[in-house]
Design a protein around this motif. Structure first.
Motif, PDB file in Angstrom:
ATOM      1  N   UNK A   1      24.576  51.614  37.837  1.00  0.00           N
ATOM      2  CA  UNK A   1      25.667  51.028  38.679  1.00  0.00           C
ATOM      3  C   UNK A   1      26.992  50.936  38.241  1.00  0.00           C
ATOM      4  N   UNK A   2      27.974  51.846  38.765  1.00  0.00           N
ATOM      5  CA  UNK A   2      29.393  51.712  38.129  1.00  0.00           C
ATOM      6  C   UNK A   2      29.899  50.292  38.343  1.00  0.00           C
ATOM      7  N   UNK A   3      30.618  50.188  37.141  1.00  0.00           N
ATOM      8  CA  UNK A   3      31.411  48.638  37.129  1.00  0.00           C
ATOM      9  C   UNK A   3      32.062  48.209  38.376  1.00  0.00           C
ATOM     10  N   UNK A   4      33.119  49.039  39.135  1.00  0.00           N
ATOM     11  CA  UNK A   4      33.623  48.580  40.226  1.00  0.00           C
ATOM     12  C   UNK A   4      32.655  48.228  41.263  1.00  0.00           C
ATOM     13  N   UNK A   5      31.613  49.048  41.456  1.00  0.00           N
ATOM     14  CA  UNK A   5      30.571  48.701  42.469  1.00  0.00           C
ATOM     15  C   UNK A   5      29.879  47.323  42.369  1.00  0.00           C
ATOM     16  N   UNK A 155      46.953  37.746  43.722  1.00  0.00           N
ATOM     17  CA  UNK A 155      48.182  38.840  43.320  1.00  0.00           C
ATOM     18  C   UNK A 155      48.112  38.924  41.538  1.00  0.00           C
ATOM     19  N   UNK A 156      48.176  37.757  40.861  1.00  0.00           N
ATOM     20  CA  UNK A 156      48.073  37.803  39.512  1.00  0.00           C
ATOM     21  C   UNK A 156      46.800  38.792  38.847  1.00  0.00           C
ATOM     22  N   UNK A 157      45.660  38.747  39.633  1.00  0.00           N
ATOM     23  CA  UNK A 157      44.504  39.814  39.251  1.00  0.00           C
ATOM     24  C   UNK A 157      44.873  41.035  39.579  1.00  0.00           C
ATOM     25  N   UNK A 158      45.224  41.139  41.077  1.00  0.00           N
ATOM     26  CA  UNK A 158      45.726  42.668  41.147  1.00  0.00           C
ATOM     27  C   UNK A 158      46.592  43.229  40.446  1.00  0.00           C
ATOM     28  N   UNK A 159      47.704  42.472  39.953  1.00  0.00           N
ATOM     29  CA  UNK A 159      48.677  42.935  39.021  1.00  0.00           C
ATOM     30  C   UNK A 159      48.155  43.235  37.841  1.00  0.00           C
ATOM     31  N   UNK A 160      47.375  42.357  37.028  1.00  0.00           N
ATOM     32  CA  UNK A 160      46.799  42.522  35.739  1.00  0.00           C
ATOM     33  C   UNK A 160      45.826  43.780  35.788  1.00  0.00           C
ATOM     34  N   UNK A 161      45.124  44.028  36.875  1.00  0.00           N
ATOM     35  CA  UNK A 161      44.124  45.158  36.809  1.00  0.00           C
ATOM     36  C   UNK A 161      45.013  46.508  36.925  1.00  0.00           C
ATOM     37  N   UNK A 175      39.116  46.207  34.870  1.00  0.00           N
ATOM     38  CA  UNK A 175      38.493  45.443  35.709  1.00  0.00           C
ATOM     39  C   UNK A 175      38.225  43.865  35.262  1.00  0.00           C
ATOM     40  N   UNK A 176      37.726  43.821  33.861  1.00  0.00           N
ATOM     41  CA  UNK A 176      37.380  42.518  33.448  1.00  0.00           C
ATOM     42  C   UNK A 176      39.013  41.642  33.201  1.00  0.00           C
ATOM     43  N   UNK A 177      40.005  42.357  32.951  1.00  0.00           N
ATOM     44  CA  UNK A 177      41.268  41.810  32.638  1.00  0.00           C
ATOM     45  C   UNK A 177      41.490  41.251  33.953  1.00  0.00           C
ATOM     46  N   UNK A 178      41.689  42.066  35.017  1.00  0.00           N
ATOM     47  CA  UNK A 178      41.933  41.278  36.241  1.00  0.00           C
ATOM     48  C   UNK A 178      41.292  40.372  36.700  1.00  0.00           C
ATOM     49  N   UNK A 179      39.948  40.510  36.711  1.00  0.00           N
ATOM     50  CA  UNK A 179      39.024  39.498  37.131  1.00  0.00           C
ATOM     51  C   UNK A 179      39.216  38.014  36.358  1.00  0.00           C
ATOM     52  N   UNK A 180      39.520  38.147  34.910  1.00  0.00           N
ATOM     53  CA  UNK A 180      39.603  36.800  34.164  1.00  0.00           C
ATOM     54  C   UNK A 180      41.287  36.415  34.633  1.00  0.00           C
ATOM     55  N   UNK A 181      42.286  37.168  34.879  1.00  0.00           N
ATOM     56  CA  UNK A 181      43.487  36.788  35.134  1.00  0.00           C
ATOM     57  C   UNK A 181      43.461  35.980  36.449  1.00  0.00           C
ATOM     58  N   UNK A 182      42.899  36.548  37.421  1.00  0.00           N
ATOM     59  CA  UNK A 182      42.642  36.061  38.854  1.00  0.00           C
ATOM     60  C   UNK A 182      42.003  34.541  38.638  1.00  0.00           C
ATOM     61  N   UNK A 183      40.734  34.653  37.984  1.00  0.00           N
ATOM     62  CA  UNK A 183      40.053  33.354  38.054  1.00  0.00           C
ATOM     63  C   UNK A 183      40.641  32.274  37.269  1.00  0.00           C
ATOM     64  N   UNK A 184      41.282  32.628  36.306  1.00  0.00           N
ATOM     65  CA  UNK A 184      42.077  31.403  35.509  1.00  0.00           C
ATOM     66  C   UNK A 184      43.144  30.929  36.118  1.00  0.00           C
ATOM     67  N   UNK A 185      43.864  31.788  37.134  1.00  0.00           N
ATOM     68  CA  UNK A 185      44.920  30.880  37.764  1.00  0.00           C
ATOM     69  C   UNK A 185      44.208  30.272  38.690  1.00  0.00           C
ATOM     70  N   UNK A 186      43.391  30.643  39.447  1.00  0.00           N
ATOM     71  CA  UNK A 186      42.541  29.982  40.688  1.00  0.00           C
ATOM     72  C   UNK A 186      41.796  28.708  40.232  1.00  0.00           C
ATOM     73  N   UNK A 187      41.027  28.929  39.112  1.00  0.00           N
ATOM     74  CA  UNK A 187      40.534  27.900  38.337  1.00  0.00           C
ATOM     75  C   UNK A 187      41.498  26.686  37.696  1.00  0.00           C
ATOM     76  N   UNK A 188      42.418  27.202  37.112  1.00  0.00           N
ATOM     77  CA  UNK A 188      43.526  26.271  36.918  1.00  0.00           C
ATOM     78  C   UNK A 188      44.012  25.611  37.999  1.00  0.00           C
ATOM     79  N   UNK A 189      44.145  26.068  39.260  1.00  0.00           N
ATOM     80  CA  UNK A 189      44.634  25.458  40.358  1.00  0.00           C
ATOM     81  C   UNK A 189      43.753  24.321  40.725  1.00  0.00           C
TER      82      UNK A 189
END
Length: 211
Positions: A1-5, A155-161, A175-189
């Motif tokens: 299965x493709x990563x994006x899927x 927005x952070x995750x979308x920009x990073x991706x 894809x992992x870069x975008x995921x980590x960026x978004x989760x890091x910001x939201x998780x930190x919040x």
């Protein structure tokens, strides 16, 4: 299965779980679980496809997304009582769904238009709309009205991706870069209460002082 899927299915499943958990907090019946899970799971992606003019919409073309939502709703219906703090699970699962879905939304926007701006907008839209609909329907305080960062994380995750993909790193890295960026910001919040300084009203001038 493709990563994006994989990111797509993960986003749908996790958001569906947050919808079902919201239903459990309101002590709804099984139909309420199914409805909230499906609306939350596919809501953001549906609006994204409508805006991009994609036909058929992703879950119409591939009904397995609906089956994922149904399966998650049924599982949650029979197991939610085992979760000690359902709200805590809800917000952290929402953070995971947001991180996965902002990447998928940005990828679809970029593929459809080639525009980095549109990619970022569709990433935010895909990640945020499902949670907003869930909160409105469940009568929960809207995620947008809570003080901690939410839209900024998407927005952070979308920009990073988008930057990583346009930089030639490829989907496997972007894809992992975008995921980590978004989760890091939201998780930190969530963990540390990160917020953006709010607007503060200023005292108005007396009418006699206005020239």
């Amino acid at each position: 299965m493709p990563l994006l899927q994989i990111f797509d299915y993960a986003g749908v499943a996790v958001f569906a779980a947050t919808g079902a958990l919201a239903a459990s907090r309101k002590q709804l019946d099984i139909v309420g679980f199914l409805f909230l899970a499906c609306v939350t799971g596919i809501g953001g992606g549906t609006l994204r496809d409508i805006v991009l003019g994609v036909r058929p919409i992703f879950w119409v073309e591939n009904p397995s997304y609906i089956l994922v939502c149904v399966g998650v709703a049924l599982l949650t219906y029979f197991t939610a009582h085992l979760v000690e703090s359902r709200y805590r699970w809800l917000v952290w699962l929402d953070a995971i769904g947001l991180a996965a879905y902002c990447v998928m939304g940005a990828a679809k926007g970029l593929a459809a238009t080639g525009s980095p701006v549109i990619a970022i907008v569709t990433g935010i839209m895909t990640a945020a709309v499902g949670g907003i609909i869930r909160d409105v329907l469940a009568g929960e305080p809207s995620i947008l009205l809570r003080p901690e960062i939410y839209i900024t994380a998407a927005m952070s995750g979308a920009i990073a991706f988008t930057l990583a993909d346009l930089g030639g790193l490829g989907i496997a890295v972007a894809a992992p870069v975008g995921f980590v960026a978004a989760f890091a910001v939201r998780g930190g919040a969530l963990a540390f209460g990160w917020t953006i300084p709010p607007y503060k009203a200023r005292a108005g001038r007396h009418p006699d002082d206005v020239m």
